[in-house]
Design a protein around this motif. Structure first.
Motif, short mmCIF file in Angstrom:
data_model
loop_
_atom_site.label_atom_id
_atom_site.label_comp_id
_atom_site.label_asym_id
_atom_site.label_seq_id
_atom_site.Cartn_x
_atom_site.Cartn_y
_atom_site.Cartn_z
N ALA A 23 0.95 -1.19 0.10
CA ALA A 23 0.12 -0.11 -0.20
C ALA A 23 0.79 1.15 0.07
O ALA A 23 1.90 1.13 0.80
N PRO A 25 1.95 5.34 0.38
CA PRO A 25 1.76 6.12 1.43
C PRO A 25 0.67 7.14 0.94
O PRO A 25 -0.29 7.45 1.82
N ARG A 29 -5.66 11.11 2.00
CA ARG A 29 -6.40 10.11 1.87
C ARG A 29 -7.34 10.48 0.66
O ARG A 29 -7.79 11.42 0.60
N ASP A 368 -5.65 1.16 -3.62
CA ASP A 368 -5.50 0.33 -2.44
C ASP A 368 -6.00 0.74 -1.04
O ASP A 368 -6.77 1.88 -1.07
N ALA A 369 -5.59 -0.03 -0.09
CA ALA A 369 -6.25 0.30 1.13
C ALA A 369 -6.10 1.69 1.63
O ALA A 369 -6.87 2.24 2.66
N ARG A 370 -4.95 2.22 1.20
CA ARG A 370 -4.54 3.61 1.65
C ARG A 370 -5.14 4.87 0.90
O ARG A 370 -4.77 5.93 1.15
#
Length: 393
Positions: A23, A25, A29, A368-370
């Motif tokens: 993931a 950085p 967000r 991705d998750a981030r």
């Protein structure tokens, strides 16, 4: 290449599945806008967009002979609320619509609509004309309201935008709590008209529009009885063309032009999360609902048309029940032969979208998750519909 019910020859999970990259950085967000957010520009390069709490993020594919992506570039907007959507013209221009909190009461468009604009959500639009270039200044369309309509009305979902693929005119649509669905259009010369009602009914879910090449503007609106299809009939008027009495999971409908003046609708069934396709009958060909499998999937699918093995195919991508990105392909408008889903890996990725790059390869992009952008490309050196590894942008 494409066969019967298998959908994708050779796209088994053993060949197509890849491990997701670590993931990234990410500077902040991000979240996907409403609808499509992956586009191929006039120069063949791809561009991906995301929303942040402050505005837009943009990733731009590098120009040949370089590979990879540049960005993300941030485009902050004062008063940004996070509600945004975009659409592309045939020239490759990307048109944006978003919502921001009105800054003061001096906005001329807000005054025209009968609202003071202060602290109220206002609709704003901008355009990116060339890949990698800055956006135009954001232009306010004011607070959506019908002249003489109920005061203090509010939006029930994100604004949406559609583009006339022949003239270049743009159409912004919003759904209001009491005022129904409103539209405001800009003609090919760049002049905006006022807010006009498309549908008088209240729709709590998304309103998803599309304007096929040479066809009328049409939209799918979600109501308590199912899905309603509204179609333009000329002179700014619309009619309810179809009332589809089936449950639809909000936030999942997408539209794709699958033939001359023909649109196929896709959405997720709330019972098991499977995807269905719906198309109006045309020239004696039956329409109606068609199941596509993919049970347990999440969110709106990505969709694109691409030539695979000489066949005009519709390709769909989704976040599957096991958390991987899954893909299916079938000959366009031949849903009756079935759809076979294959895993592409990318576990934990969400909101996959599809495009065809300058080399004719299918590209699957997701977050991705981030909230960082990742993508995988079709490997045309192998037989069947195979994909390379996931890469972080």
């Amino acid at each position: 290449m494409v066969r019967g019910k298998s959908g994708i020859r050779g796209a088994s999970s053993a060949r197509a599945a890849q491990h997701a990259p670590p993931a990234g950085p990410g500077p902040r967000r991000s979240s996907p806008p409403a609808g499509n957010w992956l586009f191929k520009g006039g120069d063949g390069r791809l561009t991906a967009y995301a929303c942040t709490p402050h505005g837009l993020l943009r990733w731009t594919e590098a120009a040949a002979p370089r590979t990879g992506w540049a960005g993300p570039d941030a485009f902050d907007v004062e008063g940004w609320t996070g509600a945004a959507a975009m659409a592309q013209s045939r020239e490759g221009y990307v048109h944006f619509v978003a919502v921001r909190t009105g800054r003061d009461g001096s906005d001329a468009q807000s005054a025209q609509s009968g609202q003071d604009g202060s602290g109220r959500p206002e609709i704003i639009v901008a355009t990116q004309f060339q890949t990698g270039r800055p956006l135009t200044d954001w232009h306010s369309l004011g607070t959506p309201a019908l002249r003489g309509g109920p005061a203090g009305d509010r939006l029930t979902g994100p604004p949406r935008i559609a583009v006339n693929q022949r003239s270049g005119a743009t159409h912004v649509l919003v759904s209001l709590r009491r005022g129904g669905v409103l539209r405001r259009s800009r003609n090919a010369e760049g002049a905006w008209g006022g807010w006009k009602q498309v549908a008088p009914e209240t729709y709590e879910g998304d309103v998803t529009p599309l304007m096929s090449a040479g066809g009328p503007l049409e939209m799918l609106a979600l109501g308590p009885a199912g899905a309603d299809r509204w179609v333009g009939v000329g002179q700014g008027r619309f009619q309810l063309a179809d009332r589809i009495p089936t449950p639809v999971l909000p936030g999942t409908p997408v539209l794709c032009e699958t033939g001359p003046r023909r649109v196929t609708y896709f959405w997720r069934y709330p019972g098991d999360g499977s995807l269905v396709a719906w198309r109006a009958g045309h020239q004696g060909a039956p329409g109606g609902l068609m199941g596509l499998g993919g049970a347990g999937g999440k969110g709106a699918p990505g969709v694109v048309r691409s030539v695979i093995g000489g066949y005009d195919c519709t390709v769909l991508a989704q976040t599957g029940a096991e958390g991987d990105v899954e893909l299916t392909a079938y000959v366009t408008e031949n849903e009756g032969y079935g759809a076979w889903w294959a895993s592409l890996g990318g576990h934990g990725a969400y909101a996959p979208r599809l495009a065809v790059d300058a080399a004719g390869r299918i590209v699957v992009a997701a977050f991705d998750a981030r909230g960082a952008l990742i993508c995988t490309r079709q490997d045309t050196t192998q037989q069947g519909l195979a994909f390379g590894p996931w890469e972080a942008a």
